[in-house]
Scaffold this motif. Structure first.
Motif, PDB file in Angstrom:
ATOM      1  N   LEU A  24      56.333  -4.006  -0.401  1.00  0.00           N
ATOM      2  CA  LEU A  24      56.815  -5.371  -0.650  1.00  0.00           C
ATOM      3  C   LEU A  24      57.809  -5.817   0.417  1.00  0.00           C
ATOM      4  CD1 LEU A  24      57.508  -5.954  -4.449  1.00  0.00           C
ATOM      5  CD2 LEU A  24      55.910  -7.127  -2.973  1.00  0.00           C
ATOM      6  N   PHE A  25      58.737  -4.939   0.738  1.00  0.00           N
ATOM      7  CA  PHE A  25      59.719  -5.226   1.778  1.00  0.00           C
ATOM      8  C   PHE A  25      59.705  -4.048   2.740  1.00  0.00           C
ATOM      9  CE2 PHE A  25      61.629  -9.017   0.147  1.00  0.00           C
ATOM     10  CZ  PHE A  25      61.404  -8.956  -1.219  1.00  0.00           C
TER      11      PHE A  25
ATOM     12  N   MET B  61      62.527  -1.287   3.641  1.00  0.00           N
ATOM     13  CA  MET B  61      63.630  -1.292   2.687  1.00  0.00           C
ATOM     14  C   MET B  61      63.300  -0.397   1.495  1.00  0.00           C
ATOM     15  SD  MET B  61      65.549  -3.686   4.018  1.00  0.00           S
ATOM     16  CE  MET B  61      66.230  -5.246   3.499  1.00  0.00           C
ATOM     17  N   THR B  62      64.345  -0.004   0.781  1.00  0.00           N
ATOM     18  CA  THR B  62      64.158   0.752  -0.449  1.00  0.00           C
ATOM     19  C   THR B  62      64.090  -0.248  -1.599  1.00  0.00           C
ATOM     20  OG1 THR B  62      65.654   2.358   0.524  1.00  0.00           O
ATOM     21  CG2 THR B  62      65.029   2.694  -1.776  1.00  0.00           C
ATOM     22  N   VAL B  63      63.066  -0.120  -2.394  1.00  0.00           N
ATOM     23  CA  VAL B  63      62.808  -1.120  -3.430  1.00  0.00           C
ATOM     24  C   VAL B  63      62.756  -0.426  -4.785  1.00  0.00           C
ATOM     25  CG1 VAL B  63      61.049  -2.689  -4.299  1.00  0.00           C
ATOM     26  CG2 VAL B  63      61.549  -2.651  -1.890  1.00  0.00           C
ATOM     27  N   SER B  64      63.289  -1.083  -5.807  1.00  0.00           N
ATOM     28  CA  SER B  64      63.145  -0.546  -7.160  1.00  0.00           C
ATOM     29  C   SER B  64      63.050  -1.691  -8.143  1.00  0.00           C
ATOM     30  CB  SER B  64      64.323   0.360  -7.520  1.00  0.00           C
ATOM     31  OG  SER B  64      65.462  -0.429  -7.763  1.00  0.00           O
ATOM     32  N   SER B  65      62.327  -1.454  -9.249  1.00  0.00           N
ATOM     33  CA  SER B  65      62.203  -2.506 -10.263  1.00  0.00           C
ATOM     34  C   SER B  65      61.712  -1.894 -11.561  1.00  0.00           C
ATOM     35  CB  SER B  65      61.214  -3.578  -9.792  1.00  0.00           C
ATOM     36  OG  SER B  65      59.892  -3.133 -10.028  1.00  0.00           O
ATOM     37  N   SER B  66      61.635  -2.737 -12.586  1.00  0.00           N
ATOM     38  CA  SER B  66      61.120  -2.249 -13.867  1.00  0.00           C
ATOM     39  C   SER B  66      59.602  -2.124 -13.844  1.00  0.00           C
ATOM     40  CB  SER B  66      61.513  -3.223 -14.990  1.00  0.00           C
ATOM     41  OG  SER B  66      60.932  -4.481 -14.721  1.00  0.00           O
ATOM     42  N   PHE B  67      58.960  -2.631 -12.790  1.00  0.00           N
ATOM     43  CA  PHE B  67      57.504  -2.584 -12.718  1.00  0.00           C
ATOM     44  C   PHE B  67      57.062  -1.485 -11.755  1.00  0.00           C
ATOM     45  CE2 PHE B  67      53.805  -4.174 -14.385  1.00  0.00           C
ATOM     46  CZ  PHE B  67      52.974  -4.885 -13.539  1.00  0.00           C
TER      47      PHE B  67
ATOM     48  N   ASP C 248      57.998  -0.616  -8.769  1.00  0.00           N
ATOM     49  CA  ASP C 248      57.888  -0.859  -7.336  1.00  0.00           C
ATOM     50  C   ASP C 248      58.646   0.216  -6.597  1.00  0.00           C
ATOM     51  OD1 ASP C 248      58.244  -4.172  -8.291  1.00  0.00           O
ATOM     52  OD2 ASP C 248      56.501  -3.450  -7.184  1.00  0.00           O
TER      53      ASP C 248
ATOM     54  N   ARG D 196      59.506  -9.668 -12.812  1.00  0.00           N
ATOM     55  CA  ARG D 196      60.405  -8.522 -12.873  1.00  0.00           C
ATOM     56  C   ARG D 196      61.484  -8.718 -11.828  1.00  0.00           C
ATOM     57  NH1 ARG D 196      55.439  -7.687  -9.704  1.00  0.00           N
ATOM     58  NH2 ARG D 196      55.865  -6.273  -7.986  1.00  0.00           N
ATOM     59  N   LYS D 197      62.623  -8.124 -12.082  1.00  0.00           N
ATOM     60  CA  LYS D 197      63.709  -8.179 -11.109  1.00  0.00           C
ATOM     61  C   LYS D 197      63.538  -6.999 -10.150  1.00  0.00           C
ATOM     62  CE  LYS D 197      66.924 -10.306 -10.684  1.00  0.00           C
ATOM     63  NZ  LYS D 197      68.227 -10.269 -11.357  1.00  0.00           N
ATOM     64  N   VAL D 198      63.516  -7.306  -8.868  1.00  0.00           N
ATOM     65  CA  VAL D 198      63.351  -6.261  -7.858  1.00  0.00           C
ATOM     66  C   VAL D 198      64.660  -6.109  -7.106  1.00  0.00           C
ATOM     67  CG1 VAL D 198      62.137  -5.625  -5.763  1.00  0.00           C
ATOM     68  CG2 VAL D 198      60.893  -6.727  -7.603  1.00  0.00           C
ATOM     69  N   ASN D 199      65.130  -4.867  -6.988  1.00  0.00           N
ATOM     70  CA  ASN D 199      66.356  -4.590  -6.231  1.00  0.00           C
ATOM     71  C   ASN D 199      65.974  -4.031  -4.875  1.00  0.00           C
ATOM     72  OD1 ASN D 199      68.018  -5.189  -8.543  1.00  0.00           O
ATOM     73  ND2 ASN D 199      67.400  -3.206  -9.346  1.00  0.00           N
ATOM     74  N   VAL D 200      66.456  -4.679  -3.827  1.00  0.00           N
ATOM     75  CA  VAL D 200      66.083  -4.274  -2.467  1.00  0.00           C
ATOM     76  C   VAL D 200      67.325  -3.796  -1.746  1.00  0.00           C
ATOM     77  CG1 VAL D 200      64.930  -5.017  -0.374  1.00  0.00           C
ATOM     78  CG2 VAL D 200      64.398  -6.145  -2.533  1.00  0.00           C
TER      79      VAL D 200
ATOM     80  N   PHE E  63      70.120  -6.770  -2.075  1.00  0.00           N
ATOM     81  CA  PHE E  63      70.010  -8.019  -2.812  1.00  0.00           C
ATOM     82  C   PHE E  63      68.975  -7.835  -3.904  1.00  0.00           C
ATOM     83  CE2 PHE E  63      66.004  -9.165  -0.786  1.00  0.00           C
ATOM     84  CZ  PHE E  63      66.093  -8.557   0.452  1.00  0.00           C
TER      85      PHE E  63
ATOM     86  N   LEU F 110      66.056  -9.984  -6.541  1.00  0.00           N
ATOM     87  CA  LEU F 110      65.291 -11.217  -6.690  1.00  0.00           C
ATOM     88  C   LEU F 110      64.246 -11.045  -7.792  1.00  0.00           C
ATOM     89  CD1 LEU F 110      62.418 -10.291  -5.210  1.00  0.00           C
ATOM     90  CD2 LEU F 110      63.644 -10.949  -3.172  1.00  0.00           C
TER      91      LEU F 110
ATOM     92  N   MET G 125      60.483 -11.236  -8.977  1.00  0.00           N
ATOM     93  CA  MET G 125      59.168 -11.205  -8.326  1.00  0.00           C
ATOM     94  C   MET G 125      58.103 -11.496  -9.377  1.00  0.00           C
ATOM     95  SD  MET G 125      56.979 -10.634  -5.860  1.00  0.00           S
ATOM     96  CE  MET G 125      58.187 -10.325  -4.595  1.00  0.00           C
TER      97      MET G 125
ATOM     98  N   ILE H  76      66.335 -13.559   2.036  1.00  0.00           N
ATOM     99  CA  ILE H  76      65.727 -12.228   2.138  1.00  0.00           C
ATOM    100  C   ILE H  76      65.532 -11.851   3.600  1.00  0.00           C
ATOM    101  CG2 ILE H  76      64.542 -12.369  -0.067  1.00  0.00           C
ATOM    102  CD1 ILE H  76      61.975 -12.987   1.458  1.00  0.00           C
TER     103      ILE H  76
END
Lengths: 182, 399, 246
Positions: free
Chosen positions: B337-338, B341-347, B349, C89-93, C102, C104, C106, C246
Motif C-alpha cells: 500500500l505504501f 513504509m511499515t503499515v499496520s491495520s485492523s484488516f 495490512d 479501516r484505519k491504517v497506521n503508516v 501518520f 488514515l 482506507m 501522505i
C-alpha cells in the motif's frame, strides 16, 4: 399374444405405462386427513394499507418482472429505493406479518405463495425480510378515492415528469399537472 | 501394422474396487461442497486475505494438466509423428476428464454456485474469467470432436483440421489460465507476462506425467504389452518439459531478484516465508524437477519402469507444490500500500497472511481429482481408447 | 461449365453460411444494445463524479469514529477477525528510517479505471455513471477474483449467512462487498457519507465528500487550494479518494 410380448419394446412400454399409472394414482390419491391439501393455501395478508400498489392478479403474474426491472434501476441508475413504490423495501413494509415481523417465516406472505408454487426465493438471503420504518404515505389508492385506474396512471406520469411522486398531504395544484395530463 | 483398439478388460473385482474407491472420494468431495454452500466459506480456511485456497490449487492444477495432456495427440496430428498416433485417443480422453474435474472444483467453490446460469449469460468481456468460460466449453467440444475424428472412420479426414484447431485452442486456454494471475497488477507475485508461457510449459510437463502414469497403470492392470520404445520416448519428452519448466521458474525468480522492489517478495518465497520456501525448494524444485530428472536420465534408473512411474508421480506432487506457492504464497505476501513504509491495520495490512487449509476444502480438491479418475476408468472400460498392444514390434519406431 | 456452376454454388453457399453465422451474434448484440437503452434522466449520471478527500494531518491516531459509523450505517457487525468484512479501516503508516508516522482511513478508492471491474466475469463489479464502484449482488457469483485484483485490498467476502441486515443495505452470504460511498444515502438525496459525518462530529473535520466535477463544491475547492495525492499513484487508476499529507 406370445409374439407381441416377445418384442422387447412392448415390454418396456408396458412397464412404463404401469409405472406412470402408479405414480399418478399416488399423486392424486385423496388422503383422509383433515387438511385435504398437502401444502397450505397461500396466506395473502397486508398489514398496512387497503390495497396493494397494483391489483392482486397483476401482481401475481408480474411482481417478478417489476422486481427484475427495479433492481436494475435501483442498483445501476441510482433510483431512490425508499420513494419507489415497487421497491422491495416497501413490499416488505406492508406485507410483513404481525406474528413474526417477517415475510419469510412459515405461513408468511412471500413464503406461503412460494412454498405453494414450489419456487425458491433467494431475495431474502440479502434483503431484509423485516419492515423498516413506516411505509410512505404516498399510496395514491388509499388517499384518493375513486377512479383508481386514472389515478394510478396520473401518479406514474407525475413521477416520470417531475421525478418524484406528489406529496399527498399538502396536495398538488393544477399547475403541477401541466405537462402531465395530456 | 494395423493397431486395434479394445476396451480395457480385467477382473470385475478390481474394476469395481477402483471405481468404488474413486467414487467414494468424489462423493466426499461433493459432500464437502454442500457443507460449504450451506454454512458458507467460514468453515473453510479461506479468509478475506487468502481468498483462493486449496480448491483453487487443485482446480488450476487439473485445468493446466488437462490442456497439457492433449499434447500427446497434438504431436501425432499437428507435428505429424506417426509414432504417437495410437497414443492419441487416451490423451484426448484424459483432457476431457481432467478439465471436468478441475472445473467441478472451481464451480463448487463459488460463493454462490446456484448462480452458474448467471455466469453463463452475463459476460464482462474484459475479464479473463469470461473468456475462460468460452475457452473451457469450446475445449470440451473440440476434444470430443477430436476423439470422434480418431475413432470414426468417416470422420478421419477431419482429424488434421480438428487437431490443429484443438492445438491452438488449448494454447489460448492455457494462456488464459496463466493470465488469470498475470493480468493482476495488485499483487507483486503476479503482475507478469511470463506467467502465461510458464503455465503453458507447466501444462506440457504435468499433462505428460499424468498421461504416462495412466498409460502404465492401465496396461499394467490389464496385462497388455507396453513396449520400452513408447516408454522411452515419452519419458525423454517429459524430461525436456521438466527442464523447460525449471528454466521458466529460474527466469521468473531471477528477474524478480533483479528488481529491488521485489526483494521483499523474493526473500519471502525463497528464504524466510516458512512453508513457502519449503514447498518451493523441496516440493517444486527438488521433488518436482531435480529428482524426476535424475530418475529419468541417470543410467542406473532410466531403464526401470518403476523409476519412470515414480518420476511422474513426483512431477505431479511438485506441480501441486508449485500451485500452492504461486496461488497461496502470492496472496500471503502483503500488498504494497505504501512502498517502503511499515503499515499496520485492523484488516491485516502489512503482515504476512496466515493460511491453514481446512479438511473441507482439501476434500473438495481431492474430490475433483477423483471425478476425473471416475470418468477415465469408466471410459476405458466401456470404449475403445487403448490399443491392444503397444509392444515394440507393433508401434512404428521410425515415426 | 457444369463444374464451374457447382463451384459457384458451393462458394455462394459457404459465403452465405459464414455471413449467417456471423450475423447471429452481431444481431443479438444489436438487439441487446437496443433493449438496454440508457435512461437519460436516471439520477446517477456522469455529470457528477463523487469523490472523497482525506486530510491525514487532521486524522487522529487511535480514533475509529469513521469505522464505527460505517458499521452502523451499513449493518456490519464490527468484528475484527480474518473472515469479517471491513469496508473501511484505519491504517497506521510509519517510516522505518526515521519513525515519522501518520494514520488514515482506507476504503474502496472508487477508481476511475477499477481493476476489480475489469476482472469480474459477470459484470457484477461495475462503475456507476456517477463514479461509484459497486457490486451488483444480484449478479455476483462469489468467485472473489475482484478481491485478488484490488490493489488496496478494499473488498470483503461474506463468509456466512447474514441475519438482521438493514433494509437499505442488503447484504448476504456468498457475495463480495466494499465501501459504497453510502450510496443508499446519496440516492435518497443526502450528500454526505456516514464516515464524514462521524469525523465532523468528533471535531476532526478530516473527511470531505462531494462532487469532483463541480468546481464550487467544498471538496473541489480544497483540492484546488491544497492539492492531494492518491495511494499507489503509479498504477494510474485515478482514484476517487485522495489524501493530503501522505
Amino acid at each position: 399374444m406370445k409374439n407381441l410380448l416377445s418384442k422387447g419394446w412392448i415390454k418396456l412400454a408396458a412397464a412404463g405405462t404401469l409405472l406412470l399409472v402408479g405414480v399418478l394414482s399416488l399423486a392424486y390419491a385423496e388422503d383422509n386427513t383433515q387438511d385435504t391439501s398437502r401444502v397450505p393455501m397461500p396466506n395473502v395478508t397486508a398489514v398496512r394499507g387497503k390495497q396493494c400498489v397494483e391489483p392482486t392478479e397483476f401482481m401475481r403474474k408480474n411482481h417478478m418482472k417489476l422486481l427484475i426491472h427495479h433492481r436494475i434501476s435501483a442498483v445501476h441508475h441510482g433510483d431512490n429505493q425508499l420513494a419507489d413504490k415497487y421497491s422491495i423495501i416497501n413490499c416488505v413494509n406492508c406485507h410483513a406479518s404481525t406474528r413474526d415481523n417477517s415475510v419469510t417465516g412459515p405461513g408468511d406472505f412471500c413464503q406461503s405463495c412460494h412454498a405453494y408454487a414450489a419456487v425458491k426465493i433467494t431475495c431474502f438471503e440479502c434483503h431484509s425480510s423485516k419492515p423498516s420504518g413506516t411505509p410512505p404515505s404516498f399510496h395514491p389508492l388509499i388517499s384518493l378515492g375513486s377512479g383508481d385506474k386514472a389515478t394510478r396512471a396520473t401518479m406514474m406520469r407525475y413521477q416520470a415528469y417531475h421525478g418524484t411522486l406528489p406529496n399527498l398531504q399538502t396536495g398538488f395544484s393544477v399547475k403541477d399537472l401541466a405537462g402531465v395530463m395530456r | 501394422m494395423q493397431i486395434t483398439f479394445r476396451e480395457l478388460e480385467g477382473s470385475n473385482k478390481s474394476f469395481y474396487g477402483l471405481l468404488g474407491g474413486l467414487g467414494l472420494l468424489a462423493v466426499i468431495g461433493l459432500f464437502a461442497a454442500w457443507q460449504m454452500e450451506h454454512y458458507g466459506h467460514i468453515i473453510t480456511g479461506m479468509t478475506n486475505q487468502i481468498v483462493w485456497g486449496m480448491p483453487h490449487v487443485f482446480a488450476v492444477f487439473l485445468i493446466v494438466a488437462a490442456s497439457g495432456v492433449l499434447n500427446v495427440a497434438s504431436i501425432a496430428t499437428v507435428f505429424g509423428k506417426k509414432f504417437y498416433k495410437p497414443l492419441a485417443p487416451l490423451s484426448a480422453l484424459l483432457a476431457i476428464a481432467l478439465l471436468a474435474g478441475g472445473l467441478m472444483v472451481l464451480m463448487l467453490d463459488l460463493g454462490r454456485s446456484d448462480r452458474l446460469i448467471v455466469a453463463m449469460t452475463h459476460f464482462n468481456f474484459k475479464s479473463v474469467f469470461a473468456w475462460n468460460v468460452f475457452l473451457y466449453s469450446g475445449f470440451f467440444t473440440l476434444a470430443a470432436a477430436y476423439i470422434w475424428s480418431m475413432m470414426d472412420r468417416n470422420m478421419v479426414p477431419y482429424n488434421k483440421t480438428i487437431g490443429y484447431a484443438a492445438f491452438f485452442w488449448r494454447l489460448s486456454l492455457t494462456t488464459g489460465t496463466g493470465s488469470i494471475f498475470g493480468f493482476l497488477v495488485a499483487r507483486q507475485a503476479y503482475d507478469s507476462a511470463l506467467l502465461a508461457p510458464m503455465f503453458i510449459i507447466m501444462s506440457f510437463s504435468y499433462g505428460l506425467a499424468i498421461y504416462l502414469l495412466v498409460l502404465m497403470a492401465a496396461y499394467g492392470c490389464s496385462k497388455r504389452p507396453l513396449g520400452d520404445a513408447v516408454i522411452r520416448r515419452l519419458k525423454n519428452l517429459l524430461g525436456v518439459f521438466i527442464g523447460a519448466t525449471l528454466y521458466f521458474v529460474l527466469v521468473y525468480h531471477m528477474t524478480n531478484i533483479y528488481f529491488t522492489k521485489q526483494h521483499g517478495l523474493e526473500r519471502f518465497i525463497l528464504l524466510n516465508g516458512g512453508v513457502y520456501p519449503l514447498l518451493f525448494w523441496l516440493g517444486q524444485v527438488f521433488v518436482g524437477a531435480v529428482l524426476p530428472l535424475f530418475l529419468l536420465y541417470a543410467p542406473i534408473t532410466r531403464q526401470s519402469r518403476k523409476a519412470v512411474a515414480l518420476a511422474c508421480l513426483l512431477v505431479v506432487l511438485g506441480g501441486l507444490a508449485q500451485m500452492y506457492v504461486t496461488i497461496i504464497g502470492g496472496q500471503a505476501y502483503p500488498l504494497p500500500l505504501f512502498p517502503g513504509m511499515t503499515v499496520s491495520s485492523s484488516f491485516f495490512d502489512g503482515v504476512v497472511h496466515p493460511y491453514s487449509p481446512s479438511l473441507v476444502e482439501t476434500m473438495l480438491g481431492i474430490g475433483g481429482m477423483a471425478v476425473a479418475g471416475v470418468i477415465v476408468v469408466i471410459a476405458l472400460r466401456v470404449l475403445r481408447f487403448l490399443p491392444e498392444s503397444l509392444d515394440d514390434s507393433v508401434v512404428d519406431p521410425h515415426h | 461449365m457444369k463444374d464451374f456452376d457447382t463451384y459457384r454454388r458451393r462458394f455462394v453457399t459457404s459465403v452465405l453460411g459464414i455471413a449467417a453465422t456471423t450475423a447471429l451474434p452481431v444481431g443479438v448484440m444489436f438487439w441487446q444494445t437496443a433493449q438496454g437503452k440508457e435512461v437519460d434522466d436516471s439520477p446517477a449520471s456522469s455529470k457528477i463524479r463523487w469523490g472523497m478527500l482525506v486530510d491525514t494531518t487532521k486524522c487522529a491516531t487511535g480514533c475509529n469514529a469513521c469505522v464505527s459509523a460505517c458499521n452502523k450505517e451499513n449493518g456490519i457487525s464490527g468484528e475484527v477477525t480474518d473472515t469479517s468484512p471491513q469496508w473501511i479501516r484505519k491504517v497506521n503508516v510509519t517510516n522505518p528510517e526515521n519513525g515519522y508516522s501518520f494514520t488514515l482511513p482506507m476504503m474502496c478508492q472508487h477508481c476511475e479505471e477499477p481493476p476489480c471491474v475489469d476482472v469480474c466475469p459477470t459484470g457484477a463489479s461495475f462503475k456507476r455513471a456517477d463514479g461509484i464502484v459497486l457490486v451488483d449482488r444480484h449478479i455476483c457469483i462469489g468467485c472473489r477474483y475482484c478481491m485478488m485484483a484490488c490493489p488496496y485490498k478494499a473488498r470483503s467476502f461474506i463468509h456466512q449467512p447474514v441475519e438482521d441486515q438493514l433494509a437499505e443495505v442488503p447484504r448476504g452470504q456468498g457475495c463480495v462487498e466494499s465501501c459504497t460511498f453510502c450510496v443508499q444515502r446519496i440516492d435518497a438525496g443526502q450528500q454526505t457519507t456516514a464516515c464524514q459525518d462521524a469525523c465532523n462530529a468528533e471535531g476532526h473535520q478530516a473527511i470531505f465528500f462531494g462532487d469532483l466535477k463541480d468546481p464550487e463544491s467544498s471538496i473541489s475547492k480544497q483540492l484546488a487550494t491544497y492539492g492531494a495525492k492518491e495511494v499507489l499513484p503509479d498504477l494510474n487508476l485515478h482514484t476517487g479518494v485522495r489524501y493530503q499529507g501522505i
